[in-house]
Design a protein around this motif. Sequence first.
Motif, PDB file in Angstrom:
ATOM      1  N   GLU A  24       0.833  -1.205   0.000  1.00 36.85           N
ATOM      2  CA  GLU A  24       0.000   0.000   0.000  1.00 36.85           C
ATOM      3  C   GLU A  24       0.869   1.257   0.000  1.00 36.85           C
ATOM      4  OE1 GLU A  24      -3.301   0.330  -0.455  1.00 36.85           O
ATOM      5  OE2 GLU A  24      -3.312  -1.833  -0.781  1.00 36.85           O
ATOM      6  N   ALA A  25       1.968   1.219   0.747  1.00 31.07           N
ATOM      7  CA  ALA A  25       2.901   2.348   0.750  1.00 31.07           C
ATOM      8  C   ALA A  25       3.541   2.523  -0.627  1.00 31.07           C
ATOM      9  CB  ALA A  25       3.967   2.158   1.823  1.00 31.07           C
ATOM     10  N   ASP A  26       3.860   1.408  -1.301  1.00 29.02           N
ATOM     11  CA  ASP A  26       4.391   1.480  -2.669  1.00 29.02           C
ATOM     12  C   ASP A  26       3.381   2.163  -3.586  1.00 29.02           C
ATOM     13  OD1 ASP A  26       6.821   0.141  -2.139  1.00 29.02           O
ATOM     14  OD2 ASP A  26       5.904  -1.815  -2.517  1.00 29.02           O
ATOM     15  N   LEU A  27       2.115   1.754  -3.491  1.00 34.08           N
ATOM     16  CA  LEU A  27       1.076   2.321  -4.351  1.00 34.08           C
ATOM     17  C   LEU A  27       0.922   3.827  -4.120  1.00 34.08           C
ATOM     18  CD1 LEU A  27      -1.679  -0.448  -4.183  1.00 34.08           C
ATOM     19  CD2 LEU A  27       0.112  -0.144  -5.913  1.00 34.08           C
ATOM     20  N   ALA A  28       1.068   4.248  -2.881  1.00 35.56           N
ATOM     21  CA  ALA A  28       0.942   5.667  -2.552  1.00 35.56           C
ATOM     22  C   ALA A  28       2.137   6.478  -3.044  1.00 35.56           C
ATOM     23  CB  ALA A  28       0.777   5.836  -1.044  1.00 35.56           C
ATOM     24  N   THR A  29       3.266   5.832  -3.272  1.00 36.77           N
ATOM     25  CA  THR A  29       4.517   6.504  -3.624  1.00 36.77           C
ATOM     26  C   THR A  29       4.841   6.416  -5.110  1.00 36.77           C
ATOM     27  OG1 THR A  29       5.346   5.948  -1.418  1.00 36.77           O
ATOM     28  CG2 THR A  29       6.992   6.589  -3.038  1.00 36.77           C
ATOM     29  N   GLY A  31       3.546   6.939  -8.085  1.00 36.04           N
ATOM     30  CA  GLY A  31       3.229   7.921  -9.116  1.00 36.04           C
ATOM     31  C   GLY A  31       4.330   8.930  -9.367  1.00 36.04           C
ATOM     32  N   GLY A  32       5.020   9.338  -8.326  1.00 33.66           N
ATOM     33  CA  GLY A  32       6.101  10.306  -8.467  1.00 33.66           C
ATOM     34  C   GLY A  32       7.316   9.772  -9.191  1.00 33.66           C
ATOM     35  N   HIS A  33       7.350   8.459  -9.396  1.00 35.43           N
ATOM     36  CA  HIS A  33       8.497   7.825 -10.053  1.00 35.43           C
ATOM     37  C   HIS A  33       8.125   7.213 -11.403  1.00 35.43           C
ATOM     38  CE1 HIS A  33      11.103   8.247  -6.524  1.00 35.43           C
ATOM     39  NE2 HIS A  33       9.997   8.037  -5.829  1.00 35.43           N
ATOM     40  N   GLY A  34       6.883   7.372 -11.833  1.00 32.34           N
ATOM     41  CA  GLY A  34       6.451   6.784 -13.101  1.00 32.34           C
ATOM     42  C   GLY A  34       6.421   5.272 -13.075  1.00 32.34           C
ATOM     43  N   VAL A  35       6.084   4.713 -11.908  1.00 34.12           N
ATOM     44  CA  VAL A  35       6.139   3.269 -11.662  1.00 34.12           C
ATOM     45  C   VAL A  35       4.734   2.757 -11.345  1.00 34.12           C
ATOM     46  CG1 VAL A  35       7.003   1.562  -9.991  1.00 34.12           C
ATOM     47  CG2 VAL A  35       8.525   3.342 -10.857  1.00 34.12           C
ATOM     48  N   CYS A  51       7.853  -9.032  -6.151  1.00 34.06           N
ATOM     49  CA  CYS A  51       6.991  -7.945  -6.614  1.00 34.06           C
ATOM     50  C   CYS A  51       7.124  -7.805  -8.126  1.00 34.06           C
ATOM     51  CB  CYS A  51       7.397  -6.620  -5.979  1.00 34.06           C
ATOM     52  SG  CYS A  51       7.441  -6.617  -4.172  1.00 34.06           S
ATOM     53  N   LEU A  52       5.980  -7.679  -8.793  1.00 36.86           N
ATOM     54  CA  LEU A  52       5.946  -7.436 -10.231  1.00 36.86           C
ATOM     55  C   LEU A  52       5.625  -5.965 -10.435  1.00 36.86           C
ATOM     56  CD1 LEU A  52       6.040  -8.706 -13.081  1.00 36.86           C
ATOM     57  CD2 LEU A  52       3.552  -9.016 -12.878  1.00 36.86           C
ATOM     58  N   VAL A  53       6.433  -5.295 -11.248  1.00 36.46           N
ATOM     59  CA  VAL A  53       6.321  -3.844 -11.387  1.00 36.46           C
ATOM     60  C   VAL A  53       6.610  -3.405 -12.818  1.00 36.46           C
ATOM     61  CG1 VAL A  53       8.715  -3.580 -10.572  1.00 36.46           C
ATOM     62  CG2 VAL A  53       7.179  -1.629 -10.479  1.00 36.46           C
ATOM     63  N   GLU A  54       5.832  -2.448 -13.301  1.00 40.56           N
ATOM     64  CA  GLU A  54       6.149  -1.765 -14.551  1.00 40.56           C
ATOM     65  C   GLU A  54       6.868  -0.483 -14.176  1.00 40.56           C
ATOM     66  OE1 GLU A  54       2.782  -2.779 -17.839  1.00 40.56           O
ATOM     67  OE2 GLU A  54       2.289  -1.239 -16.366  1.00 40.56           O
TER      68      GLU A  54
END
Length: 83
Positions: A24-29, A31-35, A51-54
């Motif tokens: 949840e903390a990742d999701l909140a953060t 956007g500022g990194h284009g992730v 973790c799977l990430v674009e």
Amino acid sequence: MALFMDAHTIEGGVSVGDVATAHEADLATQGGHGVSYLRYWVDEAAGKIFCLVEAPDAEAAHAVHREAHGLVADEIYAVTEGR
């Protein structure tokens, strides 16, 4: 955007609840990194998290974890989705 899978090892194990909170903390953060963190998997007893990430690059994905909660990945791999 590229697709990455990262791997974390938490000595002594980890709970799914704690990983959900970190996600949840990742999701909140992110956007500022284009992730965009997409999914995660947990092996509680072994202390393994995947973790799977674009992301535009591996460093951007790493920066989100570092900023969101400090639990940075031990390894990160560029992956291609298969069927």
